[in-house]
Motif scaffolding. Structure first.
Motif, mmCIF file in Angstrom:
data_model
loop_
_atom_site.group_PDB
_atom_site.id
_atom_site.type_symbol
_atom_site.label_atom_id
_atom_site.label_comp_id
_atom_site.label_asym_id
_atom_site.label_seq_id
_atom_site.Cartn_x
_atom_site.Cartn_y
_atom_site.Cartn_z
ATOM 1 N N ARG A 1 -4.009 -11.410 -5.199
ATOM 2 C CA ARG A 1 -3.322 -10.846 -4.039
ATOM 3 C C ARG A 1 -4.029 -9.601 -3.519
ATOM 4 N NH1 ARG A 1 2.971 -11.464 -6.150
ATOM 5 N NH2 ARG A 1 3.462 -13.354 -4.965
ATOM 6 N N GLN B 1 -0.175 3.902 -11.571
ATOM 7 C CA GLN B 1 -0.497 2.499 -11.844
ATOM 8 C C GLN B 1 -1.833 2.344 -12.558
ATOM 9 O OE1 GLN B 1 0.124 0.051 -8.377
ATOM 10 N NE2 GLN B 1 2.336 0.345 -8.503
ATOM 11 N N TYR C 1 12.136 -6.714 -4.671
ATOM 12 C CA TYR C 1 11.478 -6.160 -5.853
ATOM 13 C C TYR C 1 12.501 -5.619 -6.849
ATOM 14 C CZ TYR C 1 6.738 -6.404 -3.927
ATOM 15 O OH TYR C 1 5.533 -6.839 -3.438
ATOM 16 N N TYR D 1 -3.005 -3.829 -3.999
ATOM 17 C CA TYR D 1 -2.274 -4.800 -3.175
ATOM 18 C C TYR D 1 -1.195 -4.116 -2.345
ATOM 19 C CZ TYR D 1 1.179 -8.501 -2.275
ATOM 20 O OH TYR D 1 2.099 -9.340 -1.694
ATOM 21 N N ASN D 2 -0.354 -3.305 -3.004
ATOM 22 C CA ASN D 2 0.787 -2.695 -2.321
ATOM 23 C C ASN D 2 0.410 -1.511 -1.449
ATOM 24 O OD1 ASN D 2 2.959 -4.348 -3.350
ATOM 25 N ND2 ASN D 2 2.607 -3.392 -5.342
ATOM 26 N N ASP E 1 7.267 -14.325 -9.866
ATOM 27 C CA ASP E 1 6.322 -13.372 -10.445
ATOM 28 C C ASP E 1 6.632 -12.990 -11.891
ATOM 29 O OD1 ASP E 1 5.541 -13.497 -7.828
ATOM 30 O OD2 ASP E 1 5.359 -11.339 -7.535
ATOM 31 N N GLY F 1 -2.072 -4.334 -8.579
ATOM 32 C CA GLY F 1 -0.866 -4.214 -7.770
ATOM 33 C C GLY F 1 -0.898 -2.996 -6.868
ATOM 34 N N ALA G 1 -1.898 -10.834 -9.613
ATOM 35 C CA ALA G 1 -1.967 -9.524 -8.963
ATOM 36 C C ALA G 1 -3.363 -9.262 -8.401
ATOM 37 C CB ALA G 1 -1.583 -8.428 -9.959
ATOM 38 N N ALA H 1 -3.008 -5.407 -14.259
ATOM 39 C CA ALA H 1 -2.186 -5.973 -13.189
ATOM 40 C C ALA H 1 -1.606 -4.877 -12.302
ATOM 41 C CB ALA H 1 -1.054 -6.811 -13.782
ATOM 42 N N THR H 2 -1.205 -3.755 -12.889
ATOM 43 C CA THR H 2 -0.651 -2.680 -12.072
ATOM 44 C C THR H 2 -1.727 -1.999 -11.242
ATOM 45 O OG1 THR H 2 -0.792 -1.196 -13.992
ATOM 46 C CG2 THR H 2 1.329 -2.210 -13.547
#
Length: 453
Positions: free
Chosen positions: A376, A68, A273, A238-239, A357, A235, A373, A231-232
């Motif tokens: 979050r 990512q 997802y 976040y994830n 999203d 992300g 993203a 954003a990734t």
């Protein structure tokens, strides 16, 4: 509507027929993969030890970070670009992915020893470079996989994914039985990647990719991808925040128990997802909600169906997770059921707004997608850090759930900009989620309260 009429709706090349076929194939493929995943999980927890799942989770978090932190958004770029079917554009994107895979492996080799010291796990020094070979292999995935997704023609892709899933699981079980070591999980990941690249290269239609570097394509990919990259990265934080922070703060055996609980609670989230990433960009691209009331109404029907399915699934898991874990696992994993209950309840706000999203990416607005993203990620880290500090594992789970709810205003901001926000949908399903979460916590309170100790 008659049964013949329903089958007729699945035929043809129109957007509606392709959406229905693709949705059914995605859900069916997901169901198959989760049955296989569940079977392998039950077998592997008897062949391996809890610390093995904790170690492998750290490996996967590290590899996810590498992927990512270098993702230039090639897949969403192909899905939304006007040149998404142009061969030079596709081959340039493929060339970038191959180069990226090799670079990721070199970075993994360089960081393996420091990571083993940070997490006080010497095994990581060798596990990370070997596991990172999946990055090299995955770089050769054919763009035909994305092309099929772009046109919502997922039949053959879904079938091939089933074979890939089976090959990885069979390899993991056989190797775990033979070695009794976490290395079974590492090597099986390599097997799965190799099988995926070979099958999709051999059996998906279209010319094979070749090394091409077209400057115009590169500029478009980077122009769109710079915000997707950011954003990734956001992300990832976040994830994977729970894995990063809990992996450091909790003993490996407790962390392994958390991952088993998360495994159960993540079913609906993974389905969501998968559906939104494979289906929604083409839908938003072809029927923008801002364009007409008819488009908005069509999206509302789709959104209600998806949210009802996801909330129904998570509600069932939340109510029955404790009983299910007690039935299927031994005493080493007894707290995993309570973890699954709390995680499932915490994820309900995410499931309600999941269909918003992809609207920004479909419109080519990757900048607003990044803002969501990032928001979050910041909120979930705050929630987890405060929760871990004051109440350990249970506090972290509660803080995580509250952070999902706190991100809602940013979701509304993005959805309104795209003309996709549906306040009536959110209110109705929000009340339903509150009722389901309250019922699940009440039914399982004895087990959940035990997490506080």
């Amino acid at each position: 509507m008659s049964m013949a009429g329903r089958f007729a709706m699945l035929r043809g090349d129109g957007l509606g027929a392709r959406v229905m076929r693709s949705s059914l194939l995605t859900v069916g493929g997901f169901g198959f993969s989760q049955v296989v995943r569940l079977a392998s999980n039950l077998i592997l927890t008897r062949l391996l030890f809890p610390e093995a799942f904790g170690l492998m989770s750290l490996v996967m978090v590290f590899l996810m970070a590498l992927h990512q932190f270098s993702d230039v958004g090639a897949i969403p770029a192909i899905l939304q670009s006007k040149r998404g079917d142009d061969r030079d554009f596709l081959d340039t994107a493929w060339t970038m992915q191959v180069l990226r895979g090799g670079g990721l492996w070199l970075v993994a080799c360089a960081l393996a020893w420091p990571m083993s010291r940070i997490y006080d796990a010497p095994e990581l020094a060798l596990m990370l470079p070997v596991a990172a070979l999946t990055s090299v292999i995955d770089g050769f995935r054919p763009t035909a996989m994305v092309t099929a997704n772009r046109h919502l023609m997922l039949g053959r892709v879904t079938l091939l994914d089933m074979f890939v899933q089976l090959s990885g699981v069979i390899a993991a079980v056989v190797l775990a039985w033979w070695w009794g070591s976490v290395w079974a999980l590492v090597v099986s990941a390599l097997v799965g990647s190799l099988v995926q690249v070979w099958l999709n290269t051999q059996f998906l239609p279209g010319p094979r990719n070749r090394f091409v570097w077209e400057e115009e394509a590169r500029k478009e990919l980077f122009s769109f991808g710079k915000w997707v990259l950011l954003a990734t990265i956001a992300g990832f934080f976040y994830n994977q925040a729970d894995k990063i922070l809990m992996g450091k703060a909790l003993p490996l055996d407790v962390f392994g128990v958390y991952n088993i609980g998360f495994f159960w609670a993540s079913f609906p989230l993974m389905l969501g997802y998968m559906v939104t990433q494979k289906i929604l960009i083409p839908i938003y691209r072809d029927t923008p909600p801002k364009e007409s009331a008819e488009n908005f109404a069509r999206l509302r029907k789709m959104r209600v169906a998806v949210t009802a399915l996801l909330l129904g699934c998570v509600g069932v898991f939340a109510l029955g997770a404790v009983w299910l874990v007690q039935l299927l696992y031994d005493s080493r994993y007894e707290q995993a059921g309570a973890v699954a209950v709390v995680v499932a309840c915490a994820q309900m706000p995410v499931l309600i707004v999941m269909t918003y999203d992809q609207a920004a990416l479909a419109a080519g607005d990757s900048k607003r997608f990044f803002v969501l993203a990032l928001s979050r990620a910041v909120l979930v880290w705050i929630g987890l850090l405060i929760g871990l500090e004051f109440a350990g594992l249970l506090g972290a789970l509660i803080g995580q759930g509250l952070s999902y709810f706190a991100a809602y205003p940013v979701v509304v901001w993005l959805a309104r900009r795209m003309g996709a926000w549906d306040g009536l949908h959110d209110l109705g399903f929000g009340l339903l989620a509150l009722a389901l979460a309250s019922l699940a916590l009440w039914v399982n309170w004895g087990a959940v309260s035990g997490l506080a100790g």
